[in-house]
Structure formats: structure tokens, C-alpha cells
Design an enzyme around this catalytic site. Structure first.
Site, PDB file in Angstrom:
ATOM      1  N   LYS A  16      90.787 -33.077  72.202  1.00  0.00           N
ATOM      2  CA  LYS A  16      91.595 -33.733  71.680  1.00  0.00           C
ATOM      3  C   LYS A  16      91.903 -34.816  70.275  1.00  0.00           C
ATOM      4  O   LYS A  16      92.466 -34.229  69.346  1.00  0.00           O
ATOM      5  CB  LYS A  16      92.848 -35.125  72.726  1.00  0.00           C
ATOM      6  CG  LYS A  16      93.594 -34.219  74.115  1.00  0.00           C
ATOM      7  CD  LYS A  16      94.026 -36.364  74.451  1.00  0.00           C
ATOM      8  CE  LYS A  16      93.109 -37.100  74.301  1.00  0.00           C
ATOM      9  NZ  LYS A  16      91.580 -36.537  76.164  1.00  0.00           N
ATOM     10  N   ARG A  87      99.388 -43.398  78.518  1.00  0.00           N
ATOM     11  CA  ARG A  87      98.656 -42.729  79.408  1.00  0.00           C
ATOM     12  C   ARG A  87      99.406 -43.152  80.708  1.00  0.00           C
ATOM     13  O   ARG A  87      98.464 -43.013  81.805  1.00  0.00           O
ATOM     14  CB  ARG A  87      97.327 -43.327  79.614  1.00  0.00           C
ATOM     15  CG  ARG A  87      95.953 -42.697  78.659  1.00  0.00           C
ATOM     16  CD  ARG A  87      94.734 -43.331  78.480  1.00  0.00           C
ATOM     17  NE  ARG A  87      93.601 -42.082  79.019  1.00  0.00           N
ATOM     18  CZ  ARG A  87      93.111 -42.018  77.632  1.00  0.00           C
ATOM     19  NH1 ARG A  87      93.446 -42.520  76.056  1.00  0.00           N
ATOM     20  NH2 ARG A  87      91.295 -41.482  77.837  1.00  0.00           N
ATOM     21  N   ARG A 121      78.323 -34.501  75.297  1.00  0.00           N
ATOM     22  CA  ARG A 121      78.979 -35.452  73.947  1.00  0.00           C
ATOM     23  C   ARG A 121      77.970 -37.115  73.389  1.00  0.00           C
ATOM     24  O   ARG A 121      77.425 -37.583  74.080  1.00  0.00           O
ATOM     25  CB  ARG A 121      80.399 -35.694  74.029  1.00  0.00           C
ATOM     26  CG  ARG A 121      80.963 -36.377  72.873  1.00  0.00           C
ATOM     27  CD  ARG A 121      82.055 -35.930  73.982  1.00  0.00           C
ATOM     28  NE  ARG A 121      83.033 -37.467  74.606  1.00  0.00           N
ATOM     29  CZ  ARG A 121      84.117 -37.898  74.383  1.00  0.00           C
ATOM     30  NH1 ARG A 121      85.675 -36.503  73.864  1.00  0.00           N
ATOM     31  NH2 ARG A 121      84.765 -38.903  75.025  1.00  0.00           N
ATOM     32  N   ARG A 154      78.501 -42.581  74.712  1.00  0.00           N
ATOM     33  CA  ARG A 154      79.867 -43.982  75.029  1.00  0.00           C
ATOM     34  C   ARG A 154      78.921 -44.066  76.059  1.00  0.00           C
ATOM     35  O   ARG A 154      78.235 -43.574  77.067  1.00  0.00           O
ATOM     36  CB  ARG A 154      80.881 -42.955  75.514  1.00  0.00           C
ATOM     37  CG  ARG A 154      81.530 -42.552  73.763  1.00  0.00           C
ATOM     38  CD  ARG A 154      82.458 -42.291  73.325  1.00  0.00           C
ATOM     39  NE  ARG A 154      83.906 -42.975  74.865  1.00  0.00           N
ATOM     40  CZ  ARG A 154      85.074 -42.246  74.789  1.00  0.00           C
ATOM     41  NH1 ARG A 154      85.171 -41.334  73.326  1.00  0.00           N
ATOM     42  NH2 ARG A 154      85.506 -42.224  75.678  1.00  0.00           N
ATOM     43  N   ARG A 165      87.271 -41.510  85.414  1.00  0.00           N
ATOM     44  CA  ARG A 165      88.325 -41.178  84.165  1.00  0.00           C
ATOM     45  C   ARG A 165      88.978 -40.140  84.862  1.00  0.00           C
ATOM     46  O   ARG A 165      89.550 -39.693  84.561  1.00  0.00           O
ATOM     47  CB  ARG A 165      87.426 -40.859  82.812  1.00  0.00           C
ATOM     48  CG  ARG A 165      86.837 -41.903  82.573  1.00  0.00           C
ATOM     49  CD  ARG A 165      85.704 -41.919  81.646  1.00  0.00           C
ATOM     50  NE  ARG A 165      86.014 -41.813  80.293  1.00  0.00           N
ATOM     51  CZ  ARG A 165      85.669 -40.702  79.513  1.00  0.00           C
ATOM     52  NH1 ARG A 165      83.970 -40.476  79.064  1.00  0.00           N
ATOM     53  NH2 ARG A 165      86.677 -40.657  78.228  1.00  0.00           N
TER      54      ARG A 165
HETATM   55  P1  AMP Z   1      89.685 -42.106  75.364  1.00  0.00           P
HETATM   56  O1  AMP Z   1      88.274 -42.308  74.125  1.00  0.00           O
HETATM   57  O2  AMP Z   1      91.077 -41.304  74.789  1.00  0.00           O
HETATM   58  O3  AMP Z   1      89.040 -41.717  76.489  1.00  0.00           O
HETATM   59  O4  AMP Z   1      89.354 -43.756  75.931  1.00  0.00           O
HETATM   60  C1  AMP Z   1      88.397 -44.687  76.104  1.00  0.00           C
HETATM   61  C2  AMP Z   1      88.971 -44.998  77.152  1.00  0.00           C
HETATM   62  O5  AMP Z   1      89.526 -46.116  76.593  1.00  0.00           O
HETATM   63  C3  AMP Z   1      90.021 -45.092  78.455  1.00  0.00           C
HETATM   64  O6  AMP Z   1      88.180 -45.029  79.462  1.00  0.00           O
HETATM   65  C4  AMP Z   1      90.417 -46.444  78.639  1.00  0.00           C
HETATM   66  O7  AMP Z   1      89.523 -47.303  79.503  1.00  0.00           O
HETATM   67  C5  AMP Z   1      90.723 -47.283  77.402  1.00  0.00           C
HETATM   68  N1  AMP Z   1      92.004 -46.023  77.101  1.00  0.00           N
HETATM   69  C6  AMP Z   1      92.012 -45.338  75.728  1.00  0.00           C
HETATM   70  N2  AMP Z   1      93.731 -45.393  75.800  1.00  0.00           N
HETATM   71  C7  AMP Z   1      94.229 -46.070  76.142  1.00  0.00           C
HETATM   72  C8  AMP Z   1      95.328 -46.050  76.642  1.00  0.00           C
HETATM   73  N3  AMP Z   1      96.790 -46.042  76.343  1.00  0.00           N
HETATM   74  N4  AMP Z   1      96.286 -47.278  78.079  1.00  0.00           N
HETATM   75  C9  AMP Z   1      94.646 -47.757  79.059  1.00  0.00           C
HETATM   76  N5  AMP Z   1      93.057 -47.525  78.142  1.00  0.00           N
HETATM   77  C10 AMP Z   1      93.096 -46.732  77.592  1.00  0.00           C
END
Ligand code: AMP
Length: 215
Positions: A16, A87, A121, A154, A165
């Protein structure tokens, strides 16, 4: 079109972020990426604790925290790709009140691919650019090609958290994707291929969807 709102969905490691960056360049959009914004604010205290307390375990940050961020960010932009939001069903309902997105994109990959990509990653903590240690390494080992900062693994890309996740995504976000599939012009893309191949189908299907909006 002056204004254009795009939602981009996909399991973790689907690409994404990578594809959103290309959309930003090609279609003149702002990238609103909740994961990167939350990582920058990971240690900011909220009434629910810090985002880091949730993120490091692979859990979602409480809706109220993320909703506030998204409302603020979207109030400043007319053309955006919203990456990582909504989400949950309640985030989707909140979004309904603050924005009117035009198109949704879904990049799909298998669970096996998610695990493989995330285990390899490396991420830039400053600009959010990502690399794969074998298939897409940076020019200089350990340094971001875009901004030069030192790359990191990360916290939530550790194997024990990756599974959590994936489960959270399946339970809470997959239904949200189906909700938008019924509601918006929807672009489905197979994410199992290299970034250039994904981009080639995504960009043409997306351009068609955008053309369809003005007709
Ligand atoms: P990502 O980089 O998109 O994989 O997001 C990393 C982490 O940020 C996720 O595993 C969540 O803990 C948090 N996060 C990101 N976007 C959201 C969202 N829309 N709602 C809740 N938690 C989020």
C-alpha cells in the site's frame, strides 16, 4: 478534477505504501498515512495511553485517537490518498461525516507473502520509505535512499507481532473493505507481483475509475 479522495486497502505487506507513493507522484495527491503519523507520535500521551502501547503489540490504536488525526489531516487537503484508514467499521462511519472519498483500491496478497515481506522489511523512521533486504535494498546498506536517515526494523515487524497484525486485519478490516466494495468505484489489484507490475495494472485501472467519475 480538483478534488479527489482515494482509499487504499490491503493486508500488511501488500505494498500500500509503495503504490500510494506512486499515486501521489502520478496523480498529484497528498499521502495521508495513519501508520507513519502514529509512529511519529508514538510516545505522545493520550487519554488512552500512548500509540506505541498498542502498535508494539500489533493492536489497533483506539478509534478516537486515529479519527482525530484523520479529521485534522483531511481538513488541509483536497486531493488525497488515505493509506491505513479506515480500518474499523466505526472509523468508516466517522469518515462518512468528515469526507466523501471517490475511489477505493484494494491490493491483495496471501498471508504467506505478508509474512515474507514484513520479515525482510526495513523502514525509514523519518519519511516512511520501505525496503526489502533482498528484492529492493537501498543503494547504501542501512540508509534511506530518499532522505539518508538510518533504516530500522519496525517494532511491529517482528515475527511474533506479524501474526497478530494479520489476524487483526482479517477480523476487523476485511469487512470494511467489503463495505466499500459495495459503495465506491473499486479497483482490485493482485499484489503478488513486483512493484512495477502491480503499478502497471493499478495505475491503468485507477485512471479508468477516475475517468468514470467525470462521465
Ligand atoms: P501500518 O503502518 O499501516 O501497518 O500501521 C502500523 C500500526 O499503526 C498498526 O498496526 C496500528 O497499530 C496503527 N494504526 C495505523 N492505522 C490505524 C488505524 N486506522 N486504526 C488503528 N490503528 C492504526
Amino acid at each position: 478534477m480538483d478534488e479527489l479522495g482515494v482509499l487504499i486497502f490491503g493486508p500488511i505487506g501488500a505494498g500500500k505504501g509503495t503504490q500510494s507513493r506512486r499515486l501521489v507522484e502520478a496523480f498529484d495527491l497528498e499521502h495521508v498515512e495513519t501508520g507513519t503519523i502514529l509512529r511519529r507520535n508514538a510516545h505522545v500521551e493520550t487519554e488512552y495511553g500512548t500509540p506505541a502501547e498498542y502498535m508494539s503489540k500489533g493492536e489497533y490504536v483506539p478509534d478516537a485517537v486515529v479519527n482525530e488525526i484523520v479529521e485534522r489531516e483531511l481538513s488541509e487537503v483536497g486531493r488525497y490518498v488515505l493509506d491505513g484508514y479506515p480500518r474499523t467499521r466505526s472509523q468508516a462511519e466517522f469518515l462518512d461525516g468528515v469526507a466523501d472519498p471517490d475511489v477505493a483500491i484494494h491490493i491483495d496478497v496471501s498471508e504467506e507473502t505478508s509474512v515474507e515481506r514484513l520479515s525482510n522489511r526495513r523502514t525509514c523512521p523519518s519519511c516512511g520509505a520501505t525496503y526489502h533486504v533482498e528484492t529492493a535494498p537501498p543503494a547504501e546498506e542501512g540508509a534511506c535512499d530518499e532522505c539518508g536517515d538510518s533504516l530500522v526494523v519496525r517494532d511491529d515487524d517482528r515475527p511474533s507481532v506479524i501474526r497478530e497484525r494479520i489476524e487483526t486485519y482479517e477480523e476487523r478490516t476485511a469487512p470494511v473493505v467489503e463495505f466499500y466494495r459495495e459503495r465506491l468505484p473499486f479497483v482490485d489489484v493482485d499484489g503478488e507481483r513486483p512493484p512495477d507490475a502491480v503499478w502497471s495494472s493499478l495505475s491503468s485501472a485507477f485512471a479508468d475509475a477516475v475517468d468514470g467519475l467525470s462521465n
